[in-house]
Design a protein around this motif. Structure first.
Motif, short mmCIF file in Angstrom:
data_model
loop_
_atom_site.label_atom_id
_atom_site.label_comp_id
_atom_site.label_asym_id
_atom_site.label_seq_id
_atom_site.Cartn_x
_atom_site.Cartn_y
_atom_site.Cartn_z
N VAL A 1 0.84 -1.20 0.00
CA VAL A 1 0.00 0.00 0.00
C VAL A 1 0.87 1.25 0.00
O VAL A 1 0.62 2.21 -0.75
CB VAL A 1 -0.95 0.00 1.21
N LEU A 2 1.91 1.26 0.83
CA LEU A 2 2.79 2.42 0.90
C LEU A 2 3.61 2.59 -0.39
O LEU A 2 3.79 3.70 -0.87
CB LEU A 2 3.74 2.30 2.10
N GLU A 3 4.10 1.47 -0.94
CA GLU A 3 4.86 1.55 -2.18
C GLU A 3 4.02 2.10 -3.33
O GLU A 3 4.54 2.76 -4.24
CB GLU A 3 5.42 0.17 -2.55
N ASN A 4 2.73 1.82 -3.28
CA ASN A 4 1.82 2.34 -4.31
C ASN A 4 1.18 3.67 -3.92
O ASN A 4 0.21 4.10 -4.55
CB ASN A 4 0.73 1.30 -4.61
N LYS A 5 1.74 4.29 -2.87
CA LYS A 5 1.30 5.63 -2.43
C LYS A 5 -0.20 5.69 -2.20
O LYS A 5 -0.88 6.59 -2.67
CB LYS A 5 1.76 6.68 -3.45
N TYR A 6 -0.68 4.69 -1.46
CA TYR A 6 -2.10 4.57 -1.12
C TYR A 6 -2.98 4.42 -2.36
O TYR A 6 -4.19 4.66 -2.31
CB TYR A 6 -2.59 5.76 -0.29
N PHE A 7 -2.37 4.08 -3.50
CA PHE A 7 -3.07 3.83 -4.76
C PHE A 7 -3.76 5.08 -5.31
O PHE A 7 -4.68 4.98 -6.12
CB PHE A 7 -4.08 2.68 -4.62
N PHE A 8 -3.31 6.25 -4.88
CA PHE A 8 -3.91 7.47 -5.42
C PHE A 8 -3.59 7.63 -6.90
O PHE A 8 -4.46 8.03 -7.69
CB PHE A 8 -3.41 8.69 -4.64
N ASP A 9 -2.34 7.33 -7.26
CA ASP A 9 -1.99 7.44 -8.68
C ASP A 9 -2.79 6.45 -9.51
O ASP A 9 -3.25 6.79 -10.61
CB ASP A 9 -0.48 7.20 -8.87
N TRP A 10 -2.95 5.23 -8.99
CA TRP A 10 -3.73 4.22 -9.72
C TRP A 10 -5.18 4.70 -9.89
O TRP A 10 -5.76 4.60 -10.97
CB TRP A 10 -3.70 2.89 -8.97
N PHE A 11 -5.74 5.24 -8.81
CA PHE A 11 -7.13 5.71 -8.86
C PHE A 11 -7.26 6.86 -9.87
O PHE A 11 -8.19 6.89 -10.68
CB PHE A 11 -7.56 6.18 -7.47
N ASN A 12 -6.30 7.78 -9.82
CA ASN A 12 -6.37 8.92 -10.74
C ASN A 12 -6.22 8.49 -12.19
O ASN A 12 -6.92 9.00 -13.07
CB ASN A 12 -5.28 9.94 -10.39
N GLU A 13 -5.31 7.53 -12.43
CA GLU A 13 -5.03 7.13 -13.80
C GLU A 13 -6.07 6.18 -14.38
O GLU A 13 -6.31 6.19 -15.58
CB GLU A 13 -3.64 6.49 -13.87
N ALA B 1 -10.35 7.53 -16.58
CA ALA B 1 -11.33 6.79 -17.38
C ALA B 1 -12.66 7.54 -17.41
O ALA B 1 -13.30 7.66 -18.45
CB ALA B 1 -11.53 5.39 -16.81
N GLY B 2 -13.06 8.05 -16.25
CA GLY B 2 -14.28 8.86 -16.21
C GLY B 2 -14.16 10.11 -17.06
O GLY B 2 -15.11 10.49 -17.75
N ALA B 3 -12.97 10.72 -16.99
CA ALA B 3 -12.75 11.92 -17.80
C ALA B 3 -12.79 11.59 -19.29
O ALA B 3 -13.33 12.35 -20.09
CB ALA B 3 -11.42 12.56 -17.43
N ARG B 4 -12.22 10.41 -19.65
CA ARG B 4 -12.27 10.00 -21.06
C ARG B 4 -13.70 9.75 -21.51
O ARG B 4 -14.10 10.14 -22.61
CB ARG B 4 -11.42 8.75 -21.28
N LEU B 5 -14.49 9.08 -20.65
CA LEU B 5 -15.90 8.84 -20.99
C LEU B 5 -16.66 10.15 -21.13
O LEU B 5 -17.46 10.32 -22.06
CB LEU B 5 -16.55 7.95 -19.93
N LEU B 6 -16.43 11.05 -20.19
CA LEU B 6 -17.09 12.35 -20.26
C LEU B 6 -16.66 13.09 -21.52
O LEU B 6 -17.49 13.68 -22.23
CB LEU B 6 -16.75 13.17 -19.02
#
Length: 677
Positions: free
Chosen positions: A586-598, A603-608
């Motif tokens: 979890v820490l190595e993935n920085k709480y998965f914020f980057d994954w969530f954003n990307e 993805a939501g932004a692309r759909l919009l």
């Protein structure tokens, strides 16, 4: 009446770095490398000298608030360039120009082989100009100009090595995340301008009580609460607060000097400065203050956790910056604005020292940034070792060092606050003391002490971050070396205030009248600063008492734990890494914020975007409005062609039928009457 400062002299403060940036940027090839660093350093030096003179005048009561250039007037609405120089501004001017000067001098040594040497000096000097315009402004328009300018130049600097894909990704990430915050920021400015009818700070603050009685249209929310939260969202972007913090660690892709400038004295402190400047507005909304407090506490603690598992020397310091910005934001949330700005100042010196020290280590290690490949560098880089130790001691809040006075004041202010969120924030900032000491001295011990790993490098880097440098002519000799004097001199000069500035400045800045007309606090509702003043008996007494407090022992515990883990028994952290593997992931993935954003937000932004493209652009705009109107014209033209034949006999027939129709229409009532009779 307070004496007035000279506006012409004040104008020279931002213009001197701008002139240097212009000369280095447009005439860099003509004036050469030496000319580029000479004009930019001279410009910043002029700004520093005038800033120090201004600070001295401000201490003796001088002030300035006025228009320098009137750009546009719309009725009673003025758009102008103006300066507001008081204690808060004068302090920021000195901090920005001093740290910038140190970075400029340091850059001579660090970037001396880079092909973009002149361009880099132009950028950092322009960065200094932008920050000075921001802190000296007396109106929201100029504030926004400086705000966006530092964002733009940071984009150029983070992506300075524009052939590196990681650098381009990092600068675009910083730019986009800051646009999210800036959207909220401009909404807040727009609300205040719309309801106060002015962009001037003083005029807006004079109407603050009237604004506090207004509701946001269509809701039962206080207008001042909405405006302050919108302004703070801008600060969340610039000052890298959760969840808009994700850009700052990746900004390490830029050269080390700009890491020091961005993270110490300029861009990331803009949000803290802005909220302190807006204290008359924030004091009117406990909701906004609680929001600020919660965001700051989350950032202070959880960004510190990420520093524990970093192995890149610059990223350890970067996460330290995130955590310390959280501390400043917590102070803002409990209305200890002067403490937040005090920590901003002390942090600027020791964090610039740590970043430039990290850059010196990187140079000595021939641009290897993995701390696991270091060890024992104190023998080879004594100046860097000593100054980095002083910076680390200041960072963890060692009594008598600069960071102790500001960090302990933050903790005490949170403890004294009556806000509902203060209880959670207090535990966060206290726990953060141990975390800060642990990751700071983990880095210090792995870099400067223990076994020398740089001969065989157990963790060879996949690619060097500073891959535009070579090994400074050392060929295959990988023995570390001390940096040249243009690098070590700024380290020594930054180490001095990192040790003494807190002791010297705490009384006038926190308990004197230095900020008396800069920062407003409603002590009846937010008494934290009043309680701190009751227990303050001098800087020396505070430091002596600090040895008996919980934060000191937590910091000492963090240092001892780091020493045991990494110098005495390295099997212990290895064991924790195995046992706590899910948490490490979890820490190595920085709480998965980057994954969530990307993967989610993008993805939501692309759909919009696709929906707006297909439905809005192609269907509505192109299909209905543009092509549809063209088709409608074609249909009308087709129908018109049926009667517009061009044959004379057809026109004669139509005319006769028209005349017959008109006569029938006119005579029909008479004919109907006759038929009735």
């Amino acid at each position: 009446m307070a004496a007035q400062l000279n506006p012409t002299l004040l104008l020279a403060v931002p213009l001197a770095p701008l002139v240097g940036a212009t000369l280095a940027g447009f005439f860099g090839k003509a004036i050469g490398r030496a000319g580029a660093h000479t004009v930019t350093i001279l410009g910043v030096l002029v700004a520093l000298v005038i800033s120090v003179m201004t600070l001295n005048d401000v201490i003796h009561g001088a002030r300035y608030s006025g228009t320098v250039y009137e750009w546009m007037v719309l009725g009673d609405f003025k758009m102008e360039v103006g300066f507001l120089v008081d204690g808060l501004t004068a302090m920021m001017m000195c901090v920005v120009t001093f740290v910038s000067l140190m970075v400029h001098v340091y850059t001579i040594g660090y970037m001396h082989e880079d092909p973009g040497y002149q361009r880099f000096f132009a950028y950092i000097s322009l960065f200094t100009f932008s920050m000075l315009m921001l802190v000296m402004s007396n109106n929201f328009l100029q504030l926004f100009f400086g705000w966006e300018a530092v964002g733009l130049v940071s984009y150029l600097l983070i992506g300075f090595w524009y052939t590196k894909p990681t650098a381009i990704f990092a600068n675009m990430k910083a730019f986009l995340v800051n646009r999210v915050g800036d959207f909220g920021f401009i909404l807040g400015i727009g609300l205040l301008a719309a309801y106060a009818g002015t962009l001037n700070y003083g005029e807006t603050f004079a109407k603050a009580n009237d604004l506090a009685r207004l509701l946001f249209p269509g809701t039962d929310w206080m207008l001042i609460t909405v405006a302050c939260i919108c302004l703070f969202i801008g600060a969340m972007g610039k000052s890298a607060q959760f969840p808009l913090h994700v850009w700052l660690p990746d900004s390490m892709e830029g050269p080390t000097p700009i890491s020091a400038l961005i993270h110490a004295a300029t861009m990331v402190t803009a949000g803290i400065f802005m909220v302190a400047r807006m204290s008359p507005l924030f004091e009117l909304s406990d909701t906004a203050l609680n929001f600020v407090l919660v965001i700051g506490a989350i950032t202070a603690l959880f960004m510190g956790f990420l520093g524990i598992i970093q192995n890149d020397i610059k990223r350890v310091v970067a996460y330290s910056t995130l955590s310390q910005l959280g501390y400043m934001t917590v102070a803002l949330g409990v209305s200890a604005y002067s403490v937040a700005v005090f920590h901003l100042m002390t942090h600027a010196f020791f964090k610039a020292l740590l970043f430039l020290g990290a850059g010196s280590v990187i140079m000595g290690m021939h641009h290897d940034q993995d701390i696991r490949n270091m060890g024992g560098l104190w023998k080879h880089m004594k100046i860097t070792w000593i100054t980095s130790l002083l910076g680390s001691l200041a960072l963890i809040g060692t009594p008598f060092f600069a960071g102790f006075y500001s960090k302990d004041s933050i903790i005490e202010a949170v403890h004294a606050s009556r806000l509902p969120a203060a209880h959670w924030a207090y535990y966060a900032v206290v726990a953060g003391v141990f975390v800060t000491a642990f990751y700071s001295f983990r880095m210090y011990f792995l870099v400067f002490h223990g076994k020398e790993h740089f001969h065989h490098k157990p963790f060879p880097p996949e690619d060097a971050h500073d891959d535009h440098h070579d090994d400074h002519g050392h060929g295959h000799d990988h023995t570390p070396h001390e940096s040249p004097w243009v690098v070590t001199l700024p380290l020594v000069l930054l180490a001095i205030p990192s040790v003494v500035i807190g002791y010297l400045a705490i009384q006038p800045m926190l308990y004197g009248d230095f900020f008396k007309d800069s920062i407003f606090v409603d002590l009846s509702r937010h008494p934290a600063m009043a309680e701190l003043a009751q227990h303050f008996h001098g800087a020396a007494a505070m430091a002596v008492h600090g040895v008996q407090t919980l934060p000191f022992w937590l910091a000492l515990g963090g240092v001892v734990t780091a020493y045991v883990f990494y110098m005495v028994a390295p099997a212990i952290p290895a064991m924790f890494a195995r046992v706590l593997r899910p948490l490490i992931v979890v820490l190595e993935n920085k709480y998965f914020f980057d994954w969530f954003n990307e993967h989610v937000l993008s993805a939501g932004a692309r759909l919009l975007g696709r929906g707006l493209w297909k439905g809005g652009d192609q269907a509505v705009i192109d299909g209905l409005l543009i092509n549809g109107s063209a088709r409608l014209v074609g249909v009308v033209a087709g129908l018109t062609r049926l009667v517009q034949t061009g044959h004379l006999y057809w026109y004669a027939l139509v005319m006769l039928l028209g005349v017959f129709g008109l006569l029938t229409w006119q005579l029909w009532p008479a004919l109907s009457g006759m038929a009735g009779h």
